[in-house]
Design a protein around this motif. Sequence first.
Motif, PDB file in Angstrom:
ATOM      1  N   ASN A   1       0.862  -1.357   0.047  1.00 32.55           N
ATOM      2  CA  ASN A   1       0.133   0.066  -0.149  1.00 32.55           C
ATOM      3  C   ASN A   1       0.838   1.192  -0.060  1.00 32.55           C
ATOM      4  OD1 ASN A   1      -1.383   2.192   2.221  1.00 32.55           O
ATOM      5  ND2 ASN A   1      -2.684   1.401   0.563  1.00 32.55           N
ATOM      6  N   THR A   2       1.835   0.985   0.857  1.00 33.13           N
ATOM      7  CA  THR A   2       2.988   2.279   0.998  1.00 33.13           C
ATOM      8  C   THR A   2       3.640   2.589  -0.608  1.00 33.13           C
ATOM      9  OG1 THR A   2       3.099   2.025   3.352  1.00 33.13           O
ATOM     10  CG2 THR A   2       4.945   3.437   2.283  1.00 33.13           C
ATOM     11  N   VAL A   3       3.810   1.522  -1.040  1.00 30.69           N
ATOM     12  CA  VAL A   3       4.602   1.504  -2.394  1.00 30.69           C
ATOM     13  C   VAL A   3       3.842   2.137  -3.438  1.00 30.69           C
ATOM     14  CG1 VAL A   3       5.657   0.261  -4.483  1.00 30.69           C
ATOM     15  CG2 VAL A   3       6.323  -0.183  -1.825  1.00 30.69           C
ATOM     16  N   ASP A   4       2.559   1.637  -3.472  1.00 33.10           N
ATOM     17  CA  ASP A   4       1.437   2.220  -4.424  1.00 33.10           C
ATOM     18  C   ASP A   4       1.190   3.863  -4.152  1.00 33.10           C
ATOM     19  OD1 ASP A   4       1.257  -0.425  -5.344  1.00 33.10           O
ATOM     20  OD2 ASP A   4      -0.572  -0.649  -4.122  1.00 33.10           O
ATOM     21  N   ARG A   5       1.106   4.315  -2.960  1.00 30.37           N
ATOM     22  CA  ARG A   5       0.810   5.705  -2.644  1.00 30.37           C
ATOM     23  C   ARG A   5       2.185   6.458  -3.176  1.00 30.37           C
ATOM     24  NH1 ARG A   5      -0.319   6.097   3.484  1.00 30.37           N
ATOM     25  NH2 ARG A   5      -0.466   8.208   2.974  1.00 30.37           N
ATOM     26  N   LEU A   6       3.595   5.763  -2.822  1.00 31.09           N
ATOM     27  CA  LEU A   6       4.746   6.551  -3.470  1.00 31.09           C
ATOM     28  C   LEU A   6       4.807   6.739  -4.880  1.00 31.09           C
ATOM     29  CD1 LEU A   6       7.221   4.947  -0.929  1.00 31.09           C
ATOM     30  CD2 LEU A   6       6.424   7.045  -0.995  1.00 31.09           C
ATOM     31  N   ILE A   7       4.163   5.501  -5.470  1.00 34.42           N
ATOM     32  CA  ILE A   7       4.180   5.626  -7.004  1.00 34.42           C
ATOM     33  C   ILE A   7       3.342   6.942  -7.355  1.00 34.42           C
ATOM     34  CG2 ILE A   7       3.912   4.495  -9.098  1.00 34.42           C
ATOM     35  CD1 ILE A   7       5.185   1.923  -7.678  1.00 34.42           C
ATOM     36  N   LYS A   8       2.045   6.691  -6.902  1.00 40.60           N
ATOM     37  CA  LYS A   8       1.260   7.693  -7.569  1.00 40.60           C
ATOM     38  C   LYS A   8       1.525   9.146  -7.242  1.00 40.60           C
ATOM     39  CE  LYS A   8      -2.956   4.949  -6.684  1.00 40.60           C
ATOM     40  NZ  LYS A   8      -4.056   4.930  -5.929  1.00 40.60           N
ATOM     41  N   LEU A   9       2.797   9.399  -6.238  1.00 42.92           N
ATOM     42  CA  LEU A   9       3.201  10.723  -6.104  1.00 42.92           C
ATOM     43  C   LEU A   9       4.399  11.028  -6.995  1.00 42.92           C
ATOM     44  CD1 LEU A   9       2.708  10.658  -2.057  1.00 42.92           C
ATOM     45  CD2 LEU A   9       1.798  12.198  -3.793  1.00 42.92           C
ATOM     46  N   GLY A  10       4.846   9.962  -7.825  1.00 37.55           N
ATOM     47  CA  GLY A  10       5.931  10.271  -8.759  1.00 37.55           C
ATOM     48  C   GLY A  10       7.251   9.687  -8.311  1.00 37.55           C
ATOM     49  N   VAL A  11       7.284   8.893  -7.209  1.00 38.22           N
ATOM     50  CA  VAL A  11       8.738   8.336  -6.849  1.00 38.22           C
ATOM     51  C   VAL A  11       8.897   7.246  -7.993  1.00 38.22           C
ATOM     52  CG1 VAL A  11       9.558   6.407  -5.274  1.00 38.22           C
ATOM     53  CG2 VAL A  11       8.338   8.416  -4.351  1.00 38.22           C
ATOM     54  N   LYS A  12      10.097   7.218  -8.401  1.00 38.44           N
ATOM     55  CA  LYS A  12      10.493   6.366  -9.613  1.00 38.44           C
ATOM     56  C   LYS A  12      11.541   5.267  -8.909  1.00 38.44           C
ATOM     57  CE  LYS A  12       8.223   8.334 -12.982  1.00 38.44           C
ATOM     58  NZ  LYS A  12       7.097   7.787 -13.500  1.00 38.44           N
ATOM     59  N   GLY A  13      12.187   5.553  -7.980  1.00 33.92           N
ATOM     60  CA  GLY A  13      13.160   4.659  -7.366  1.00 33.92           C
ATOM     61  C   GLY A  13      12.969   4.333  -5.801  1.00 33.92           C
ATOM     62  N   ILE A  14      13.155   3.036  -5.645  1.00 34.30           N
ATOM     63  CA  ILE A  14      12.847   2.792  -4.084  1.00 34.30           C
ATOM     64  C   ILE A  14      13.831   1.753  -3.702  1.00 34.30           C
ATOM     65  CG2 ILE A  14      11.398   1.411  -2.676  1.00 34.30           C
ATOM     66  CD1 ILE A  14       9.207   1.948  -4.392  1.00 34.30           C
ATOM     67  N   VAL A  15      14.617   2.135  -2.676  1.00 37.43           N
ATOM     68  CA  VAL A  15      15.774   1.459  -1.722  1.00 37.43           C
ATOM     69  C   VAL A  15      14.625   0.717  -0.811  1.00 37.43           C
ATOM     70  CG1 VAL A  15      17.920   1.327  -0.425  1.00 37.43           C
ATOM     71  CG2 VAL A  15      17.418   3.124  -2.280  1.00 37.43           C
ATOM     72  N   ASP A  16      14.900  -0.719  -0.783  1.00 33.92           N
ATOM     73  CA  ASP A  16      14.206  -1.536   0.009  1.00 33.92           C
ATOM     74  C   ASP A  16      14.891  -2.392   1.092  1.00 33.92           C
ATOM     75  OD1 ASP A  16      11.909  -3.128   0.734  1.00 33.92           O
ATOM     76  OD2 ASP A  16      12.548  -4.747  -0.804  1.00 33.92           O
ATOM     77  N   PHE A  17      14.466  -1.804   2.144  1.00 27.06           N
ATOM     78  CA  PHE A  17      14.901  -2.739   3.334  1.00 27.06           C
ATOM     79  C   PHE A  17      14.023  -3.669   4.120  1.00 27.06           C
ATOM     80  CE2 PHE A  17      17.828   0.810   3.083  1.00 27.06           C
ATOM     81  CZ  PHE A  17      19.401   0.208   3.542  1.00 27.06           C
ATOM     82  N   THR A  18      12.975  -3.533   3.297  1.00 21.67           N
ATOM     83  CA  THR A  18      11.488  -4.176   4.173  1.00 21.67           C
ATOM     84  C   THR A  18      11.922  -5.775   4.287  1.00 21.67           C
ATOM     85  OG1 THR A  18      10.460  -4.572   2.023  1.00 21.67           O
ATOM     86  CG2 THR A  18      10.116  -2.365   2.993  1.00 21.67           C
ATOM     87  N   HIS A  19      12.611  -6.438   3.170  1.00 20.83           N
ATOM     88  CA  HIS A  19      12.457  -7.920   3.213  1.00 20.83           C
ATOM     89  C   HIS A  19      11.077  -8.475   2.898  1.00 20.83           C
ATOM     90  CE1 HIS A  19      16.370  -7.869   6.084  1.00 20.83           C
ATOM     91  NE2 HIS A  19      16.314  -7.376   4.700  1.00 20.83           N
ATOM     92  N   SER A  20      10.122  -7.612   2.388  1.00 25.93           N
ATOM     93  CA  SER A  20       8.928  -7.878   1.906  1.00 25.93           C
ATOM     94  C   SER A  20       8.642  -7.813   0.466  1.00 25.93           C
ATOM     95  CB  SER A  20       7.785  -7.088   2.841  1.00 25.93           C
ATOM     96  OG  SER A  20       8.011  -7.365   3.982  1.00 25.93           O
ATOM     97  N   HIS A  21       7.779  -8.898  -0.041  1.00 22.82           N
ATOM     98  CA  HIS A  21       7.466  -8.817  -1.377  1.00 22.82           C
ATOM     99  C   HIS A  21       6.457  -7.984  -1.840  1.00 22.82           C
ATOM    100  CE1 HIS A  21       6.777 -10.352  -5.472  1.00 22.82           C
ATOM    101  NE2 HIS A  21       5.381 -10.386  -5.206  1.00 22.82           N
ATOM    102  N   PHE A  22       6.812  -7.225  -2.836  1.00 20.51           N
ATOM    103  CA  PHE A  22       5.687  -6.177  -3.453  1.00 20.51           C
ATOM    104  C   PHE A  22       5.981  -6.035  -4.958  1.00 20.51           C
ATOM    105  CE2 PHE A  22       9.246  -3.517  -1.657  1.00 20.51           C
ATOM    106  CZ  PHE A  22       9.795  -2.700  -2.813  1.00 20.51           C
TER     107      PHE A  22
END
Length: 212
Positions: A161-182
Motif C-alpha cells: 500500500n505504501t509503495v502504491d502511494r509513493l508511485i502515485k506521488l511520482g517516486v521512480k526509485g525505491i531502496v528496499d530494506f523491508t524484506h517483503s515482496h511487493f
Amino acid sequence: MSEKRKVSRATMSRFPIYLKALRELGHSGKESFLSSELAEITRIKDTTIRRDFSFLPQKEMLGKRGYGYDTHNIIKALSQVLGLGLDESIILIGVGNLGSAILKYNKWKYTVGKIVRAYDLDENIVGSRFGVEIQNINDLEKTFPKGCKIAILAISENVQNTVDRLIKLGVKGIVDFTHSHFVVPEDIEVQSVDVVVAIQELEIKMKAKEKE
C-alpha cells in the motif's frame, strides 16, 4: 566526425567509485588531482583510471599534462554520464531502529542528495530528528516533497500500500530494506538491501578463494 565509443559495463561500474572519492576530495578543497592520487584512494590502477576518463564527455577540458585533472570538471562529467546530482531529494519511510540509523547517516558523503523528510506511523516520533522533519505517514500526500523521486523503505507493515502511494506521488526509485515482496510497474526501479544475502554471498566468495 569520430564515432562515439561505447562505454563498457566495467567502466560504468567504476564511475560511481571515482565520483564518491572526488566529491570528498572536492569538499576538502582539492581543486586538482593526479590519476596516481585517485588510484591510491580507490585501489584502482592509474592506467585504468586514465582509460576510463577517456570515455568522459569533453575530455579535452578535464585535465592538463603536469597539472592533473580538474576535480570540479571530472565530477561534473561523471555526474553527467551517470545522471546524478548533489541535490537529489530523498524521503525515508519508517523511523524505527533501522530508519533512525539511516537518518543519522544522512548526506551520504557528498555522493548523492540527502533525506529531506521522513515518515512514520507512530505519532510519538513526529517532529524532528537529526535535522530532518518527520511527518505521520497518514499525511504523506499532504506533505510529500515536490519533485522527490527516491524513497527509502524501512518498514514492515502495509508495504504494498505504501509503495502504491509513493508511485502515485511520482517516486521512480525505491531502496528496499523491508524484506517483503511487493509489485511495482516496469518503469520503477527497486534496489533491495538484504544483509543476510550479503553475508551469504560473502561466505561463498571466501570459500571459493580457499579452494583456489
